[in-house]
Design a protein around this motif. Structure first.
Motif, mmCIF file in Angstrom:
data_model
loop_
_atom_site.group_PDB
_atom_site.id
_atom_site.type_symbol
_atom_site.label_atom_id
_atom_site.label_comp_id
_atom_site.label_asym_id
_atom_site.label_seq_id
_atom_site.Cartn_x
_atom_site.Cartn_y
_atom_site.Cartn_z
ATOM 1 N N MET A 5 0.844 -1.194 0.000
ATOM 2 C CA MET A 5 0.000 0.000 0.000
ATOM 3 C C MET A 5 0.876 1.240 0.000
ATOM 4 O O MET A 5 1.837 1.333 0.757
ATOM 5 C CB MET A 5 -0.917 -0.002 1.220
ATOM 6 C CG MET A 5 -1.936 -1.106 1.164
ATOM 7 S SD MET A 5 -3.028 -1.039 2.580
ATOM 8 C CE MET A 5 -3.788 -2.624 2.445
ATOM 9 N N LYS A 6 0.540 2.170 -0.868
ATOM 10 C CA LYS A 6 1.323 3.392 -1.006
ATOM 11 C C LYS A 6 0.781 4.475 -0.082
ATOM 12 O O LYS A 6 -0.420 4.575 0.125
ATOM 13 C CB LYS A 6 1.238 3.905 -2.444
ATOM 14 C CG LYS A 6 1.877 2.995 -3.457
ATOM 15 C CD LYS A 6 1.705 3.579 -4.855
ATOM 16 C CE LYS A 6 2.381 2.755 -5.895
ATOM 17 N NZ LYS A 6 1.765 1.473 -6.131
ATOM 18 N N PRO A 7 1.680 5.319 0.429
ATOM 19 C CA PRO A 7 1.183 6.491 1.161
ATOM 20 C C PRO A 7 0.610 7.471 0.146
ATOM 21 O O PRO A 7 1.176 7.664 -0.936
ATOM 22 C CB PRO A 7 2.438 7.042 1.836
ATOM 23 C CG PRO A 7 3.583 6.539 1.018
ATOM 24 C CD PRO A 7 3.129 5.241 0.391
ATOM 25 N N LEU A 8 -0.517 8.066 0.468
ATOM 26 C CA LEU A 8 -1.162 8.994 -0.458
ATOM 27 C C LEU A 8 -1.055 10.415 0.077
ATOM 28 O O LEU A 8 -1.138 10.644 1.282
ATOM 29 C CB LEU A 8 -2.629 8.616 -0.661
ATOM 30 C CG LEU A 8 -2.872 7.228 -1.245
ATOM 31 C CD1 LEU A 8 -4.363 6.971 -1.384
ATOM 32 C CD2 LEU A 8 -2.184 7.061 -2.574
ATOM 33 N N LEU A 76 -6.332 5.037 -10.110
ATOM 34 C CA LEU A 76 -6.856 4.050 -9.177
ATOM 35 C C LEU A 76 -5.983 2.794 -9.162
ATOM 36 O O LEU A 76 -5.774 2.194 -8.104
ATOM 37 C CB LEU A 76 -8.300 3.700 -9.517
ATOM 38 C CG LEU A 76 -9.304 4.832 -9.314
ATOM 39 C CD1 LEU A 76 -10.691 4.402 -9.784
ATOM 40 C CD2 LEU A 76 -9.330 5.308 -7.870
ATOM 41 N N GLU A 77 -5.473 2.412 -10.320
ATOM 42 C CA GLU A 77 -4.573 1.260 -10.390
ATOM 43 C C GLU A 77 -3.319 1.528 -9.563
ATOM 44 O O GLU A 77 -2.816 0.651 -8.871
ATOM 45 C CB GLU A 77 -4.196 0.976 -11.844
ATOM 46 C CG GLU A 77 -3.231 -0.166 -12.012
ATOM 47 C CD GLU A 77 -2.814 -0.376 -13.451
ATOM 48 O OE1 GLU A 77 -2.375 -1.492 -13.756
ATOM 49 O OE2 GLU A 77 -2.899 0.563 -14.258
ATOM 50 N N TRP A 78 -2.835 2.761 -9.607
ATOM 51 C CA TRP A 78 -1.627 3.131 -8.876
ATOM 52 C C TRP A 78 -1.856 3.089 -7.365
ATOM 53 O O TRP A 78 -0.985 2.647 -6.615
ATOM 54 C CB TRP A 78 -1.167 4.535 -9.306
ATOM 55 C CG TRP A 78 0.122 4.934 -8.672
ATOM 56 C CD1 TRP A 78 1.386 4.584 -9.072
ATOM 57 C CD2 TRP A 78 0.278 5.745 -7.494
ATOM 58 N NE1 TRP A 78 2.306 5.132 -8.225
ATOM 59 C CE2 TRP A 78 1.656 5.846 -7.244
ATOM 60 C CE3 TRP A 78 -0.607 6.381 -6.643
ATOM 61 C CZ2 TRP A 78 2.176 6.572 -6.175
ATOM 62 C CZ3 TRP A 78 -0.103 7.105 -5.571
ATOM 63 C CH2 TRP A 78 1.280 7.195 -5.355
ATOM 64 N N LEU A 82 -6.045 -0.278 -0.956
ATOM 65 C CA LEU A 82 -6.112 0.850 -0.027
ATOM 66 C C LEU A 82 -6.298 0.387 1.410
ATOM 67 O O LEU A 82 -7.056 -0.543 1.666
ATOM 68 C CB LEU A 82 -7.292 1.754 -0.407
ATOM 69 C CG LEU A 82 -7.200 2.424 -1.766
ATOM 70 C CD1 LEU A 82 -8.569 2.888 -2.221
ATOM 71 C CD2 LEU A 82 -6.227 3.581 -1.705
ATOM 72 N N SER A 83 -5.623 1.077 2.324
ATOM 73 C CA SER A 83 -5.897 0.866 3.746
ATOM 74 C C SER A 83 -7.298 1.411 4.020
ATOM 75 O O SER A 83 -7.818 2.211 3.230
ATOM 76 C CB SER A 83 -4.873 1.619 4.592
ATOM 77 O OG SER A 83 -5.064 3.020 4.442
ATOM 78 N N PRO A 84 -7.931 1.024 5.125
ATOM 79 C CA PRO A 84 -9.266 1.562 5.428
ATOM 80 C C PRO A 84 -9.290 3.096 5.479
ATOM 81 O O PRO A 84 -10.227 3.719 4.987
ATOM 82 C CB PRO A 84 -9.600 0.954 6.798
ATOM 83 C CG PRO A 84 -8.840 -0.341 6.810
ATOM 84 C CD PRO A 84 -7.557 -0.033 6.083
#
Length: 105
Positions: A5-8, A76-78, A82-84
């Motif tokens: 999961m990436k940080p956004l 969205l693919e990138w 997603l974390s909750p």
């Protein structure tokens, strides 16, 4: 193999909102978008990522040739999975973008 999961960032959420707005300008009627927003709000409220993305992707698939839809799908693919916490922010960014799609028509 699980994707990390990436940080956004705030910029990521802003892009998702803008891409959603652009993509949904050409998808369905205002009434259709209102029904979709209602469904998406209900799935976001209970943190149901599976149903949320199922509803969203079915709708986007109908316009997959549209450049704005492709931009949103690439973003969205990138970010997926997603974390909750990130799901909630991404979901509301998408919903706000859809709601804004009908403005200024």
């Amino acid at each position: 193999m699980h994707k990390k999961m990436k940080p956004l960032s705030e910029r990521d959420y802003w892009q998702i909102k803008m891409y959603s707005r652009s993509a949904f300008k050409s998808i369905g009627s205002e009434n259709y978008r209102q029904r979709l927003v209602y469904k998406l709000l209900n799935t976001a409220r209970v943190n149901n990522q599976t149903d949320f993305f199922s509803f969203l992707l079915r709708t986007l698939n109908s316009r997959k040739g549209d450049e704005n839809v492709r931009k949103l799908c690439r973003k969205l693919e990138w970010v997926y999975p997603l974390s909750p916490e990130n799901f909630e922010k991404v979901a509301y960014s998408i919903i706000i973008g859809i709601m804004a799609a009908g403005e200024g028509e």
